[in-house]
Design a protein around this motif. Sequence first.
Motif, PDB file in Angstrom:
ATOM      1  N   THR A 126      -9.989  65.389   6.175  1.00 41.59           N
ATOM      2  CA  THR A 126     -10.770  66.435   6.833  1.00 41.59           C
ATOM      3  C   THR A 126      -9.947  67.179   7.888  1.00 41.59           C
ATOM      4  O   THR A 126     -10.399  68.167   8.448  1.00 41.59           O
ATOM      5  CB  THR A 126     -12.003  65.836   7.539  1.00 41.59           C
ATOM      6  N   LEU A 127      -8.737  66.703   8.161  1.00 42.43           N
ATOM      7  CA  LEU A 127      -7.930  67.321   9.214  1.00 42.43           C
ATOM      8  C   LEU A 127      -7.096  68.481   8.671  1.00 42.43           C
ATOM      9  O   LEU A 127      -6.722  68.488   7.492  1.00 42.43           O
ATOM     10  CB  LEU A 127      -6.987  66.281   9.831  1.00 42.43           C
ATOM     11  N   SER A 128      -6.808  69.424   9.553  1.00 44.33           N
ATOM     12  CA  SER A 128      -5.961  70.560   9.156  1.00 44.33           C
ATOM     13  C   SER A 128      -4.517  70.076   8.986  1.00 44.33           C
ATOM     14  O   SER A 128      -4.147  68.990   9.430  1.00 44.33           O
ATOM     15  CB  SER A 128      -6.013  71.640  10.220  1.00 44.33           C
ATOM     16  N   LYS A 129      -3.701  70.923   8.385  1.00 41.46           N
ATOM     17  CA  LYS A 129      -2.301  70.577   8.144  1.00 41.46           C
ATOM     18  C   LYS A 129      -1.579  70.241   9.451  1.00 41.46           C
ATOM     19  O   LYS A 129      -0.895  69.226   9.560  1.00 41.46           O
ATOM     20  CB  LYS A 129      -1.624  71.768   7.450  1.00 41.46           C
ATOM     21  N   GLY A 130      -1.798  71.096  10.461  1.00 38.73           N
ATOM     22  CA  GLY A 130      -1.135  70.894  11.750  1.00 38.73           C
ATOM     23  C   GLY A 130      -1.588  69.604  12.417  1.00 38.73           C
ATOM     24  O   GLY A 130      -0.777  68.872  12.998  1.00 38.73           O
ATOM     25  N   THR A 131      -2.903  69.318  12.324  1.00 38.08           N
ATOM     26  CA  THR A 131      -3.421  68.104  12.950  1.00 38.08           C
ATOM     27  C   THR A 131      -2.867  66.860  12.253  1.00 38.08           C
ATOM     28  O   THR A 131      -2.533  65.870  12.897  1.00 38.08           O
ATOM     29  CB  THR A 131      -4.963  68.092  12.925  1.00 38.08           C
ATOM     30  N   LYS A 132      -2.767  66.921  10.921  1.00 39.03           N
ATOM     31  CA  LYS A 132      -2.162  65.801  10.186  1.00 39.03           C
ATOM     32  C   LYS A 132      -0.733  65.550  10.673  1.00 39.03           C
ATOM     33  O   LYS A 132      -0.318  64.408  10.863  1.00 39.03           O
ATOM     34  CB  LYS A 132      -2.118  66.125   8.686  1.00 39.03           C
ATOM     35  N   GLU A 133      -0.021  66.638  10.861  1.00 39.31           N
ATOM     36  CA  GLU A 133       1.361  66.499  11.354  1.00 39.31           C
ATOM     37  C   GLU A 133       1.393  65.827  12.717  1.00 39.31           C
ATOM     38  O   GLU A 133       2.258  65.001  12.996  1.00 39.31           O
ATOM     39  CB  GLU A 133       2.037  67.872  11.465  1.00 39.31           C
ATOM     40  N   PRO A 153       9.650  67.983  12.601  1.00 39.50           N
ATOM     41  CA  PRO A 153       8.457  67.393  13.202  1.00 39.50           C
ATOM     42  C   PRO A 153       7.398  68.370  13.691  1.00 39.50           C
ATOM     43  O   PRO A 153       6.246  68.008  13.791  1.00 39.50           O
ATOM     44  CB  PRO A 153       9.020  66.611  14.389  1.00 39.50           C
ATOM     45  N   ILE A 154       7.737  69.600  13.996  1.00 38.49           N
ATOM     46  CA  ILE A 154       6.753  70.438  14.685  1.00 38.49           C
ATOM     47  C   ILE A 154       6.456  71.727  13.944  1.00 38.49           C
ATOM     48  O   ILE A 154       5.812  72.622  14.480  1.00 38.49           O
ATOM     49  CB  ILE A 154       7.215  70.764  16.126  1.00 38.49           C
ATOM     50  N   ALA A 155       6.880  71.818  12.688  1.00 41.13           N
ATOM     51  CA  ALA A 155       6.793  73.084  11.961  1.00 41.13           C
ATOM     52  C   ALA A 155       5.370  73.654  11.912  1.00 41.13           C
ATOM     53  O   ALA A 155       5.156  74.835  12.134  1.00 41.13           O
ATOM     54  CB  ALA A 155       7.341  72.907  10.561  1.00 41.13           C
ATOM     55  N   GLY A 156       4.372  72.787  11.643  1.00 42.55           N
ATOM     56  CA  GLY A 156       3.020  73.310  11.461  1.00 42.55           C
ATOM     57  C   GLY A 156       2.137  73.194  12.693  1.00 42.55           C
ATOM     58  O   GLY A 156       0.931  73.381  12.618  1.00 42.55           O
ATOM     59  N   VAL A 157       2.757  72.877  13.829  1.00 40.89           N
ATOM     60  CA  VAL A 157       1.981  72.609  15.038  1.00 40.89           C
ATOM     61  C   VAL A 157       1.965  73.846  15.939  1.00 40.89           C
ATOM     62  O   VAL A 157       2.977  74.530  16.067  1.00 40.89           O
ATOM     63  CB  VAL A 157       2.607  71.398  15.777  1.00 40.89           C
TER      64      VAL A 157
END
Lengths: 231, 123
Positions: A126-133, A153-157
């Motif tokens: 249920t988490l977004s891509k950034g949150t999963k990261e 490590p921080i690409a989608g954040v």
Amino acid sequence: MTLLECKNLSKQYGRYPALSNINLQIDGGHIIGLLGPNGSGKTTFIKLIAGLLTPSSGEIYLKEEPIGIESKKMISYLPDHTYLNDWMKVKEIIGFFADFYEDFETERAYDMLAKLNIDPNSKLKTLSKGTKEKVQLILVMSRKADLYLLDEPIAGVDPAARDYILNTIISNYDENASILISTHLISDIENILDEVIFIQNGQIHMQTSVDDIRENENKSIDTLFREVFKC
Amino acid sequence: MPWNLDSDRPIFIQIIEKIQMDIISGVYKPGDKLPSVRELAAEASVNPNTMQKALSELERTGLVYSQRTSGRFITEDTKMIDDIKSEMAREIISQFLENMQKLGFQKDETVSLMKQTIEGDAK
């Protein structure tokens, strides 16, 4: 103190050489950027250190011991893709990690989750891509490892969380531990690096202190990267 | 809030400048205790090793001194702080004069322009 040493390290995929003849040393207590264009061998290099790939030739030593079961206890690795089970809840994964790694600090993980407003009861899918990261990075940084390998490590954040994460990295890692970060977001992280490794076509282009680059070339790492790897 | 650091100049030099400025402007008073390396590094969003290097350099100049167990402190030598203050003032002025010269103003012209500006401000 030498933490990691690579001697004549090479890796070939079939006929294709991904890394050729890498020689380098990494000391304890440093944050090192592993920088290079796409396909230059960054992920291969990190996977070799993590023990997920075996070298075609050459050796890797962590604290003077070859890579193996013991080194995996000392290395905390963040892969460049998700590997966690989607159906698990965040708190279940934390339990999983706490079971698996002796050096995992559950309290630290929950603390970071709270700071980043992530509900431990939510299911991963249920988490977004950034949150999963973020969750993955929290898991990796909650271990008391000697070497952290962070592959993108921080690409989608988002930028605000990025700042928090960088601060967590700075204030949490042990003074004798080192962090190897592979990333393209150079300008975001270059102030926390003390060393960079430029890698190109599977070879080390250079390994140097970031303040030396700034002092000798009057350039930021980001600018230098754009010049060295100009297309 | 992260400190405003440029990426194209050595970070440790900019940290030194920033802490010097904080001492001169009174953010840190003589004899004050500095936060720990980690705290400062986190505040500035820089590598702890870089912060360590900057603080060692400040120690070498005497502006900061360390007490083995209790941390780092700002010097109580106010004359030293004043000296650095006047040195910085001189630097700013000579840089300003240089820039004015590039614009084509001689020193006396610059002085009279400055007077005008100051008087203008006063109105």
